[in-house]
Design an enzyme around this catalytic site. Structure first.
Site, PDB file in Angstrom:
ATOM      1  N   ASP A 158      -8.430  27.420  -8.569  1.00  0.00           N
ATOM      2  CA  ASP A 158      -8.060  28.791  -8.921  1.00  0.00           C
ATOM      3  C   ASP A 158      -6.704  29.218  -8.363  1.00  0.00           C
ATOM      4  OD1 ASP A 158     -10.566  28.891 -10.104  1.00  0.00           O
ATOM      5  OD2 ASP A 158     -11.503  29.846  -8.366  1.00  0.00           O
ATOM      6  N   ARG A 206     -11.629  32.408 -11.844  1.00  0.00           N
ATOM      7  CA  ARG A 206     -12.367  33.482 -11.178  1.00  0.00           C
ATOM      8  C   ARG A 206     -11.631  34.800 -11.376  1.00  0.00           C
ATOM      9  NH1 ARG A 206     -14.503  33.123  -4.990  1.00  0.00           N
ATOM     10  NH2 ARG A 206     -12.262  33.317  -4.659  1.00  0.00           N
ATOM     11  N   THR A 218      -9.080  24.470  -4.171  1.00  0.00           N
ATOM     12  CA  THR A 218      -9.683  25.201  -5.292  1.00  0.00           C
ATOM     13  C   THR A 218      -8.718  25.188  -6.465  1.00  0.00           C
ATOM     14  OG1 THR A 218     -10.316  27.398  -6.114  1.00  0.00           O
ATOM     15  CG2 THR A 218      -8.864  27.335  -4.197  1.00  0.00           C
ATOM     16  N   ASP A 274      -6.062  30.741  -5.656  1.00  0.00           N
ATOM     17  CA  ASP A 274      -6.205  32.151  -5.280  1.00  0.00           C
ATOM     18  C   ASP A 274      -6.286  32.390  -3.774  1.00  0.00           C
ATOM     19  OD1 ASP A 274      -8.663  30.985  -4.887  1.00  0.00           O
ATOM     20  OD2 ASP A 274      -9.819  32.548  -5.891  1.00  0.00           O
ATOM     21  N   GLY A 328     -16.679  25.229  -4.928  1.00  0.00           N
ATOM     22  CA  GLY A 328     -16.418  24.460  -6.138  1.00  0.00           C
ATOM     23  C   GLY A 328     -15.551  23.254  -5.852  1.00  0.00           C
ATOM     24  N   ARG A 374     -23.387  25.406  -2.303  1.00  0.00           N
ATOM     25  CA  ARG A 374     -23.306  26.760  -1.768  1.00  0.00           C
ATOM     26  C   ARG A 374     -24.528  26.980  -0.873  1.00  0.00           C
ATOM     27  NH1 ARG A 374     -19.009  28.604  -4.411  1.00  0.00           N
ATOM     28  NH2 ARG A 374     -18.650  27.895  -6.547  1.00  0.00           N
ATOM     29  N   ASP A 388     -12.139  30.487  -0.664  1.00  0.00           N
ATOM     30  CA  ASP A 388     -12.345  31.682   0.142  1.00  0.00           C
ATOM     31  C   ASP A 388     -13.672  31.658   0.898  1.00  0.00           C
ATOM     32  OD1 ASP A 388     -11.587  34.648   0.685  1.00  0.00           O
ATOM     33  OD2 ASP A 388     -13.630  34.751  -0.085  1.00  0.00           O
TER      34      ASP A 388
END
Length: 319
Positions: free
Chosen positions: A127, A171, A125, A129, A11, A72, A103
């Site tokens: 996120d 996410r 990202t 994360d 993303g 992707r 990730d």
């Protein structure tokens, strides 16, 4: 090392362009040739590679998205796909690769390193994360986008005495919800890392109404459940006029904040330094405002943790 490559994967996140710029200019400054791979790992497999010059990355530091595009790629998850990518890199004489992403992107970088091709991962990202770093590129910008939306929605919530459910991205991580909810004065914040009781939420809403507060903001991380579902439950249990706003992909776009531009510049530059030092299989990050790096396998085997102190604080301040 004379030639390095750079790609973005997964993303998009605001600040990716600033990271690309840093990789290119840091590399050229130290006498390297830098090549851009367009379209992530899919582009790598198909040889979508071109040499980047100083002018190639001019006037992109303020732009959201990624000039190298992203995609992707299921094929790259296979050994055959990975070897095709390495074949293309060798064809262009590229000796090291900077991978900017999350990730999944790090998984690809780790695979290439295992095959003997040195890669360095840069966390990009919204996120937030990725273990091993307190902040990822794009997180701060996404927060500012969300808080702007919360502030606007609060005006409407107050005017119409409504309860608003705001669903945000992230996410399986609750960082966007937690930080934006705390900054936006949300009455309730739901994150995947913490259980919730819908009856406790509605009881708090009823108590707020009893003391005269007729509007509320509830922030829900997408990894918890659907904001629409939470809205239905609250309306059924309270009878309060309830609306739902799902912010969606608007959180991934926009001009990066100062923080993200500086973070991306620092991380991108350090990634180049690591390749120049002959180090592959590393991932860069920031901890206590210092740029750090770890074994990428260590990052992939670790688990991202939410700052529970902030979660506790949000509950204390939303009484």
């Amino acid at each position: 090392m004379k030639r390095i490559g750079v790609l973005t994967s997964g993303g998009d996140a605001p600040g990716m362009n600033a990271a690309i710029r840093a990789v290119v200019r840091k590399g050229i400054y130290h006498g390297l040739e830098v090549y851009g791979i367009t379209g992530g790992y899919a582009g790598l497999i198909h040889g979508n590679i071109e040499k980047l010059e100083l002018g190639s990355v001019g006037d992109i530091i303020h732009q959201g998205g990624t000039m190298l595009l992203s995609a992707r790629c299921e094929e790259f998850k296979t050994k055959e796909g990975q070897l095709k990518g390495i074949e293309q890199l060798k064809k262009w004489g590229i000796e090291g690769l900077v991978v900017i992403g999350g990730d999944g992107s790090f998984q690809g970088a780790n695979a290439l390193t295992r095959h003997g091709f040195p890669c360095v991962g840069v966390p990009g990202t919204i996120d937030n994360d990725i273990p091993g770093t307190q902040f990822t590129i794009g997180f701060d910008t996404a927060l500012n986008t969300v808080i702007d939306a919360i502030d606007r929605i609060r005006d409407t919530a107050q005017s119409h005495e409504r309860t608003f459910i705001i669903e945000v991205m992230g996410r399986n991580a609750g960082d966007i919800a937690l930080w934006s909810g705390l900054a936006g004065g949300a009455e309730t914040i739901l994150v995947p890392e913490d259980d919730y009781d819908i009856h406790e939420i509605t009881d708090r809403l009823k108590k707020s109404h009893e003391r005269g507060k007729k509007h509320s903001i509830i922030v829900v991380a997408e990894g918890v459940t659907s904001g629409v579902e939470i809205g239905k439950q609250i309306e059924e249990l309270t009878g309060f006029d309830t609306r739902v706003s799902i912010l969606g992909h608007m959180q991934r776009g926009g001009s990066p904040t100062v923080f993200d531009r500086v973070l991306a510049s620092r991380l991108g530059a350090r990634a180049v330094e690591l390749l120049m030092e002959g180090k592959g299989g590393r991932a860069v990050g920031i901890v206590d405002n210092k740029i750090v790096d770890h074994e990428i396998t260590e990052i992939l085997n670790a688990t991202h943790t939410l700052d529970k102190n902030l979660l506790t604080l949000s509950k204390e301040l939303s009484i």
